[in-house]
Design a protein around this motif. Structure first.
Motif: not given
Length: 210
Positions: A16-40
């Protein structure tokens, strides 16, 4: 080639970051694909004086109930600090990034945190414009937030799902697209768009920005 039927996306909050006084979440994304796992994107694993004013609270992937070794491929949508700060966890694995983005991150002052871009053992795979990562998953360059920003497009039988990084930060930027990258996302007519700083994905007709 027809894309696989089952490709699942999971969002993981890593900071979580503070941006202009507001809390802003930070997400990463996981893609589960039949041929492999991808992290974005990889989030952050430590604090740094350069971003102390944003008062980061971090939840590193390697300290969560997440199997680092299960990741086969990493994609960086871009190389700002909150998107590449965990890259070192994946040394020796292929990390896909737009060539323009890597050049800018390495050569422009005050662009990012350089040691987070180039920790020991990084194996960047640079791409130009559009690239098929796996069947049904492609990378598309989306200039705007940075010159080398890219999104991940997951194609299927219906409208695609997009993982957008910071090509759009708020829902309004997709409701009313301004940059080349935002307009490109909308031209895909996506079913949903996952953003790095929103708890839920944007969908067509969404009118309330998180």
């Amino acid at each position: 080639m027809n894309p696989p039927a089952a490709i699942r996306v999971t969002a993981i909050r890593v900071a979580e970051l503070l941006a202009e006084g507001e809390a802003m979440p930070v997400y990463v994304h996981v893609i589960d694909h039949p041929e492999g796992r991808v992290l974005v994107d990889t989030g952050m694993t430590q604090l740094h004086p350069a971003v102390a004013d944003m008062e980061p609270r971090i939840y590193p992937l390697n300290e969560q109930d997440f199997d680092i070794d299960s990741v086969d491929i990493v994609v960086n949508t871009h190389l700002h600090f909150d998107h590449c700060g965990g890259n070192h966890l994946f040394a020796g694995k292929p990390v896909y990034v737009q060539r323009q983005e890597l050049d800018d991150a390495r050569n422009q002052d005050d662009y990012t945190i350089p040691e987070w871009v180039d920790p020991p053992g990084m194996e960047y795979v640079t791409v130009d414009s559009e690239f098929e990562l796996l069947p049904g998953i492609r990378l598309v360059q989306t200039p705007g937030h940075t010159r080398g920003s890219q999104v991940v497009v997951i194609d299927g039988d219906g409208p695609p799902t997009v993982i957008a990084g910071d090509t759009a930060v708020f829902f309004d930027e997709l409701d009313n697209p301004r940059t080349e990258g935002q307009q490109l996302i909308r031209s895909l007519n996506p079913a949903m768009v996952w953003l790095s700083h929103a708890d839920t994905p944007w969908k067509p007709g969404a009118s309330v920005s998180p």
